[in-house]
Enzyme design. Sequence first.
Site, PDB file in Angstrom:
ATOM      1  N   ASP A 122       0.775  -1.228   0.077  1.00 25.23           N
ATOM      2  CA  ASP A 122      -0.142  -0.198   0.080  1.00 25.23           C
ATOM      3  C   ASP A 122       1.043   1.136  -0.024  1.00 25.23           C
ATOM      4  OD1 ASP A 122       0.821   0.400   2.623  1.00 25.23           O
ATOM      5  OD2 ASP A 122      -0.737  -1.164   3.392  1.00 25.23           O
ATOM      6  N   LYS A 135      -4.089   3.816  -1.679  1.00 30.40           N
ATOM      7  CA  LYS A 135      -5.032   4.855  -2.060  1.00 30.40           C
ATOM      8  C   LYS A 135      -4.131   6.087  -2.253  1.00 30.40           C
ATOM      9  CE  LYS A 135      -8.727   8.090  -0.915  1.00 30.40           C
ATOM     10  NZ  LYS A 135      -9.575   8.615   0.169  1.00 30.40           N
ATOM     11  N   MET A 167      -2.473   8.333  12.092  1.00 33.54           N
ATOM     12  CA  MET A 167      -3.533   8.789  11.207  1.00 33.54           C
ATOM     13  C   MET A 167      -4.673   9.793  11.724  1.00 33.54           C
ATOM     14  SD  MET A 167      -4.193   4.843   9.854  1.00 33.54           S
ATOM     15  CE  MET A 167      -4.356   4.143  11.796  1.00 33.54           C
TER      16      MET A 167
END
Length: 460
Positions: free
Chosen positions: A248, A270, A382
């Site tokens: 990722d 993403k 995050m």
Amino acid sequence: MDYFPIFCQLKDKPCLLIGGGEIAERKARLLMDAGAMLYVVSPSFTSQFLEWQTEQKLICINEEYHPDYLENKWLVIAATDDEAVNQHVYQTATEKHIFCNVVDSPEQASFIMPSVIDRSPLMIAISSGGKAPVLARILREKIEQLLPNSLGTLAQIAGKLRDRVKQRFVSMSARRYFWEQFFEDKALQTEIEAQREARVEQRIDALLSETTQPEGSVTLVGAGPGDAGLMTIKGLQQCQQADVVVYDRLVSDDVMALVRRDAQRIYVGKRAGFHCVPQDEINQILIKEALAGKRVVRLKGGDPFIFGRGSEELEALIEHQVPFSVIPGITAASGCTTYAGIPLTHRDYAQSVRFITGHGKELNDAQWQCIAKANQTLVFYMGLNKASYIQEMLLSQKMRPSVPVAIIEKGTLPTQKVVIGQLGQLAEMAKHRESPSLIIVGEVVSLNEKLRWFQSNSIN
């Protein structure tokens, strides 16, 4: 990459060497070893060149250089002590689109000569791009000491075995697995070094009969926070052996550069123009590839068991009876704070550490009360998009607005940025920061100015 590394097949191909002195001798030896049809142009020659000509190993042309000698040549080396001649050779060779090397002048060369480790047919070339040839030689000597002379013979045997291996193993992954066993087999290497040919054949027959298609599996590997040097040796080994690597956006380009070049790479993160792959779909990718008999590495930034959803992926593998293993990595909290000069614990400031996810379920007041206790360090993963909420909740639990905070952006990478401020400023500090970032709250942040060692951008 300043130079494209290639190995040229020069056997029986006409090549040109300009110069007849001792420096030219060294280049001549390399070209003759490669089997080139060598022409040497010079107004004078050492006795060694004349001896080689007598032995019909090369052709000496006792004249000054002229561009006509470049006709039908594959490459040319200028090795004279006259800079003007060397420059003329380079210019005329370039005009004719012929690769040219100018000794001790890499800026005037279209190819360079590396330091070579010869275990024919195995060849290892080391180059510094002409900037540090002594360093290249030192590295060559170090590697020479590590490689047994029998490697060349082992490679020759492998070349003769290729057809048998293709017949024995149908799939590419099975063949690759066999070759890994073949080249790492100590018993085979011992027999080769002892030159016991009959036993070598016996050992090869045994390897061909004993080696079977490996069972598909998944290895969960922590890639660390970004700096490729922080990946563990076991993690690197798995990346070098994998058939498939699923990764990722938290896995840095430097880490991905360590993955075996011919491994299939599946991006599930993403980024701009791409939607994030749902976790259920990632699970299915892992299961599908492993059940197809492939060795799969699931590469995750940091440590896969700290806010990496690694356990969820393993639960899915267990349901489908897929073998797995886990190699931990340096978590972002440890790596990024260390590179920012912020200790997670300190006898005078923090006796405990809390790792908190900014993407998790909403916490209740009692949980925030525990989080806001004194003498501990808070690390929010995050949490960039929730910086305002984090600030609000900590202040509501009577935490001082002056408590030091840091935002570490792209930690451990050359582009790392460290923003230092106070809790009352956290929401404002986060406005212009980019993911991935960590938020650190606690008195230990005040040690940043004294302890920082990594040359990154610090913003106060």
